[in-house]
Design a protein around this motif. Structure first.
Motif, PDB file in Angstrom:
ATOM      1  N   PHE A 116     -20.757   2.434 -28.393  1.00 21.71           N
ATOM      2  CA  PHE A 116     -19.756   3.469 -28.156  1.00 21.71           C
ATOM      3  C   PHE A 116     -18.631   3.397 -29.185  1.00 21.71           C
ATOM      4  CE2 PHE A 116     -21.510   3.219 -23.753  1.00 21.71           C
ATOM      5  CZ  PHE A 116     -22.055   4.483 -23.751  1.00 21.71           C
ATOM      6  N   LEU A 117     -18.272   2.184 -29.636  1.00 18.74           N
ATOM      7  CA  LEU A 117     -17.267   2.042 -30.685  1.00 18.74           C
ATOM      8  C   LEU A 117     -17.757   2.682 -31.980  1.00 18.74           C
ATOM      9  CD1 LEU A 117     -14.633   0.916 -31.870  1.00 18.74           C
ATOM     10  CD2 LEU A 117     -15.871  -1.210 -32.326  1.00 18.74           C
ATOM     11  N   VAL A 118     -19.000   2.431 -32.348  1.00 20.59           N
ATOM     12  CA  VAL A 118     -19.564   3.043 -33.561  1.00 20.59           C
ATOM     13  C   VAL A 118     -19.564   4.561 -33.426  1.00 20.59           C
ATOM     14  CG1 VAL A 118     -21.678   3.285 -34.939  1.00 20.59           C
ATOM     15  CG2 VAL A 118     -20.920   1.016 -34.178  1.00 20.59           C
ATOM     16  N   LEU A 140     -16.049   5.819 -33.895  1.00 25.24           N
ATOM     17  CA  LEU A 140     -15.658   5.737 -35.304  1.00 25.24           C
ATOM     18  C   LEU A 140     -16.291   6.867 -36.122  1.00 25.24           C
ATOM     19  CD1 LEU A 140     -15.750   1.884 -35.917  1.00 25.24           C
ATOM     20  CD2 LEU A 140     -13.729   3.354 -35.671  1.00 25.24           C
ATOM     21  N   LEU A 141     -17.544   7.191 -35.822  1.00 26.43           N
ATOM     22  CA  LEU A 141     -18.187   8.326 -36.491  1.00 26.43           C
ATOM     23  C   LEU A 141     -17.479   9.637 -36.151  1.00 26.43           C
ATOM     24  CD1 LEU A 141     -21.950   7.389 -36.093  1.00 26.43           C
ATOM     25  CD2 LEU A 141     -20.629   7.473 -38.225  1.00 26.43           C
ATOM     26  N   LEU A 142     -17.097   9.808 -34.892  1.00 23.29           N
ATOM     27  CA  LEU A 142     -16.354  11.006 -34.504  1.00 23.29           C
ATOM     28  C   LEU A 142     -14.996  11.065 -35.199  1.00 23.29           C
ATOM     29  CD1 LEU A 142     -17.047  11.364 -30.682  1.00 23.29           C
ATOM     30  CD2 LEU A 142     -17.867  12.809 -32.539  1.00 23.29           C
ATOM     31  N   TYR A 143     -14.307   9.924 -35.274  1.00 17.76           N
ATOM     32  CA  TYR A 143     -13.019   9.887 -35.977  1.00 17.76           C
ATOM     33  C   TYR A 143     -13.211  10.254 -37.446  1.00 17.76           C
ATOM     34  CZ  TYR A 143     -11.233   7.318 -31.904  1.00 17.76           C
ATOM     35  OH  TYR A 143     -10.880   6.925 -30.644  1.00 17.76           O
ATOM     36  N   THR A 172     -13.856  13.986 -37.736  1.00 15.63           N
ATOM     37  CA  THR A 172     -12.609  14.696 -37.468  1.00 15.63           C
ATOM     38  C   THR A 172     -11.658  14.574 -38.652  1.00 15.63           C
ATOM     39  OG1 THR A 172     -12.860  14.282 -35.102  1.00 15.63           O
ATOM     40  CG2 THR A 172     -10.675  14.907 -35.870  1.00 15.63           C
ATOM     41  N   ALA A 173     -11.566  13.383 -39.246  1.00 15.90           N
ATOM     42  CA  ALA A 173     -10.695  13.188 -40.405  1.00 15.90           C
ATOM     43  C   ALA A 173     -11.160  14.042 -41.580  1.00 15.90           C
ATOM     44  CB  ALA A 173     -10.660  11.711 -40.788  1.00 15.90           C
ATOM     45  N   TYR A 174     -12.465  14.116 -41.785  1.00 12.44           N
ATOM     46  CA  TYR A 174     -12.990  14.958 -42.863  1.00 12.44           C
ATOM     47  C   TYR A 174     -12.621  16.414 -42.626  1.00 12.44           C
ATOM     48  CZ  TYR A 174     -16.177  17.452 -45.903  1.00 12.44           C
ATOM     49  OH  TYR A 174     -16.699  18.303 -46.842  1.00 12.44           O
ATOM     50  N   GLY A 175     -12.815  16.907 -41.407  1.00  8.63           N
ATOM     51  CA  GLY A 175     -12.445  18.283 -41.069  1.00  8.63           C
ATOM     52  C   GLY A 175     -10.948  18.524 -41.214  1.00  8.63           C
ATOM     53  N   TRP A 176     -10.160  17.541 -40.816  1.00  8.45           N
ATOM     54  CA  TRP A 176      -8.709  17.665 -40.946  1.00  8.45           C
ATOM     55  C   TRP A 176      -8.321  17.735 -42.420  1.00  8.45           C
ATOM     56  CZ3 TRP A 176      -4.579  18.820 -38.183  1.00  8.45           C
ATOM     57  CH2 TRP A 176      -3.341  18.567 -38.728  1.00  8.45           C
ATOM     58  N   TRP A 177      -8.926  16.893 -43.257  1.00  7.85           N
ATOM     59  CA  TRP A 177      -8.615  16.887 -44.683  1.00  7.85           C
ATOM     60  C   TRP A 177      -8.937  18.236 -45.308  1.00  7.85           C
ATOM     61  CZ3 TRP A 177      -5.796  13.464 -47.149  1.00  7.85           C
ATOM     62  CH2 TRP A 177      -5.753  13.509 -48.525  1.00  7.85           C
ATOM     63  N   TRP A 178     -10.060  18.819 -44.933  1.00  5.70           N
ATOM     64  CA  TRP A 178     -10.452  20.132 -45.431  1.00  5.70           C
ATOM     65  C   TRP A 178      -9.458  21.194 -44.969  1.00  5.70           C
ATOM     66  CZ3 TRP A 178     -12.063  24.419 -42.549  1.00  5.70           C
ATOM     67  CH2 TRP A 178     -12.574  25.482 -43.310  1.00  5.70           C
ATOM     68  N   MET A 179      -9.116  21.166 -43.683  1.00  9.45           N
ATOM     69  CA  MET A 179      -8.188  22.152 -43.139  1.00  9.45           C
ATOM     70  C   MET A 179      -6.798  21.973 -43.742  1.00  9.45           C
ATOM     71  SD  MET A 179      -6.712  22.677 -39.335  1.00  9.45           S
ATOM     72  CE  MET A 179      -5.567  21.367 -39.637  1.00  9.45           C
ATOM     73  N   ARG A 180      -6.395  20.728 -43.948  1.00  6.09           N
ATOM     74  CA  ARG A 180      -5.085  20.429 -44.507  1.00  6.09           C
ATOM     75  C   ARG A 180      -4.952  21.017 -45.904  1.00  6.09           C
ATOM     76  NH1 ARG A 180      -2.171  16.607 -47.494  1.00  6.09           N
ATOM     77  NH2 ARG A 180      -0.378  15.735 -46.395  1.00  6.09           N
ATOM     78  N   LEU A 185       2.661  16.156 -41.726  1.00  6.75           N
ATOM     79  CA  LEU A 185       2.852  14.706 -41.742  1.00  6.75           C
ATOM     80  C   LEU A 185       3.154  14.183 -40.336  1.00  6.75           C
ATOM     81  CD1 LEU A 185       2.905  12.281 -43.611  1.00  6.75           C
ATOM     82  CD2 LEU A 185       5.363  12.675 -43.912  1.00  6.75           C
ATOM     83  N   ARG A 186       3.990  14.893 -39.581  1.00 10.33           N
ATOM     84  CA  ARG A 186       4.288  14.471 -38.201  1.00 10.33           C
ATOM     85  C   ARG A 186       3.044  14.501 -37.323  1.00 10.33           C
ATOM     86  NH1 ARG A 186       9.228  17.468 -38.949  1.00 10.33           N
ATOM     87  NH2 ARG A 186       8.243  19.265 -37.997  1.00 10.33           N
ATOM     88  N   VAL A 187       2.228  15.535 -37.468  1.00  7.87           N
ATOM     89  CA  VAL A 187       0.994  15.630 -36.680  1.00  7.87           C
ATOM     90  C   VAL A 187       0.033  14.513 -37.061  1.00  7.87           C
ATOM     91  CG1 VAL A 187      -1.049  17.048 -36.286  1.00  7.87           C
ATOM     92  CG2 VAL A 187       1.196  18.095 -36.232  1.00  7.87           C
ATOM     93  N   GLU A 188      -0.084  14.226 -38.342  1.00 13.10           N
ATOM     94  CA  GLU A 188      -0.981  13.168 -38.794  1.00 13.10           C
ATOM     95  C   GLU A 188      -0.538  11.803 -38.274  1.00 13.10           C
ATOM     96  OE1 GLU A 188      -0.705  13.875 -42.957  1.00 13.10           O
ATOM     97  OE2 GLU A 188      -2.233  15.437 -42.918  1.00 13.10           O
ATOM     98  N   ILE A 189       0.760  11.533 -38.336  1.00 12.61           N
ATOM     99  CA  ILE A 189       1.280  10.264 -37.818  1.00 12.61           C
ATOM    100  C   ILE A 189       1.036  10.159 -36.323  1.00 12.61           C
ATOM    101  CG2 ILE A 189       3.404   8.948 -37.403  1.00 12.61           C
ATOM    102  CD1 ILE A 189       4.368   9.978 -40.170  1.00 12.61           C
ATOM    103  N   ALA A 190       1.288  11.242 -35.587  1.00 14.88           N
ATOM    104  CA  ALA A 190       1.065  11.230 -34.143  1.00 14.88           C
ATOM    105  C   ALA A 190      -0.410  11.002 -33.815  1.00 14.88           C
ATOM    106  CB  ALA A 190       1.551  12.541 -33.521  1.00 14.88           C
ATOM    107  N   ALA A 191      -1.305  11.618 -34.589  1.00  7.45           N
ATOM    108  CA  ALA A 191      -2.745  11.447 -34.340  1.00  7.45           C
ATOM    109  C   ALA A 191      -3.176  10.012 -34.595  1.00  7.45           C
ATOM    110  CB  ALA A 191      -3.542  12.414 -35.218  1.00  7.45           C
ATOM    111  N   VAL A 192      -2.703   9.418 -35.686  1.00  5.85           N
ATOM    112  CA  VAL A 192      -3.081   8.038 -35.996  1.00  5.85           C
ATOM    113  C   VAL A 192      -2.531   7.084 -34.940  1.00  5.85           C
ATOM    114  CG1 VAL A 192      -2.731   6.165 -37.648  1.00  5.85           C
ATOM    115  CG2 VAL A 192      -3.386   8.428 -38.455  1.00  5.85           C
ATOM    116  N   ILE A 193      -1.284   7.291 -34.518  1.00  2.00           N
ATOM    117  CA  ILE A 193      -0.704   6.436 -33.476  1.00  2.00           C
ATOM    118  C   ILE A 193      -1.493   6.564 -32.181  1.00  2.00           C
ATOM    119  CG2 ILE A 193       1.319   6.147 -31.985  1.00  2.00           C
ATOM    120  CD1 ILE A 193       3.045   6.735 -34.450  1.00  2.00           C
ATOM    121  N   THR A 194      -1.882   7.784 -31.826  1.00  2.00           N
ATOM    122  CA  THR A 194      -2.659   8.006 -30.605  1.00  2.00           C
ATOM    123  C   THR A 194      -3.998   7.286 -30.665  1.00  2.00           C
ATOM    124  OG1 THR A 194      -1.612  10.157 -30.296  1.00  2.00           O
ATOM    125  CG2 THR A 194      -3.683   9.771 -29.134  1.00  2.00           C
ATOM    126  N   ILE A 195      -4.691   7.396 -31.777  1.00  2.14           N
ATOM    127  CA  ILE A 195      -5.995   6.735 -31.912  1.00  2.14           C
ATOM    128  C   ILE A 195      -5.838   5.225 -31.858  1.00  2.14           C
ATOM    129  CG2 ILE A 195      -7.902   6.310 -33.523  1.00  2.14           C
ATOM    130  CD1 ILE A 195      -7.635   9.274 -34.340  1.00  2.14           C
TER     131      ILE A 195
END
Length: 117
Positions: free
Chosen positions: A59-61, A64-67, A70-78, A95-105
């Motif tokens: 489940f961890l793997v 991590l694949l989902l993260y 999601t990061a790839y999609g976020w980078w494209w959208m960004r 930047l605030r949204v990215e920081i909040a997302a990383v802290i949440t994860i």
């Protein structure tokens, strides 16, 4: 939205909110069905919990694949958003949204790690 808009129930009845609530209900229903099916297949709640603990690494793997996806999609959208809105204010919002997302994860995964430690 102003404070007055939040007090009106009209925003609760909008199409967008209805679709989001429907997706949340569908996802919750799928989770319940999978859990009940797993308990039924394994035979008991204790067996199901043991199976989940035994497969925690898988489940961890998966997470991590989902993260990563999601990061790839976020980078494209960004990139597209930065082209459309090149202002410094838009950059600060991103930047605030990215920081909040990383802290949440980090907090979610940290809580999982502490629970299994």
């Amino acid at each position: 939205m102003t404070a007055r808009t939040w007090l009106r129930p009209a925003w609760l009845l909008s199409r967008r909110v209805g679709i989001v609530l429907l997706w949340i209900l569908v996802a919750a229903g799928i989770f319940v069905v999978v859990s009940v099916a797993g308990i039924h297949v394994i035979g008991s709640v204790d067996g199901w919990e043991h199976w989940l603990r035994a497969h925690a690494t898988h489940f961890l793997v998966w997470r991590l694949l989902l993260y990563g996806a999601t990061a790839y999609g976020w980078w494209w959208m960004r990139g597209r958003l930065r082209q459309r809105e090149p202002s410094g204010e838009a950059h600060q919002r991103l930047l605030r949204v990215e920081i909040a997302a990383v802290i949440t994860i980090v907090l979610l995964e940290g809580s999982q790690l502490l629970r299994h430690a």
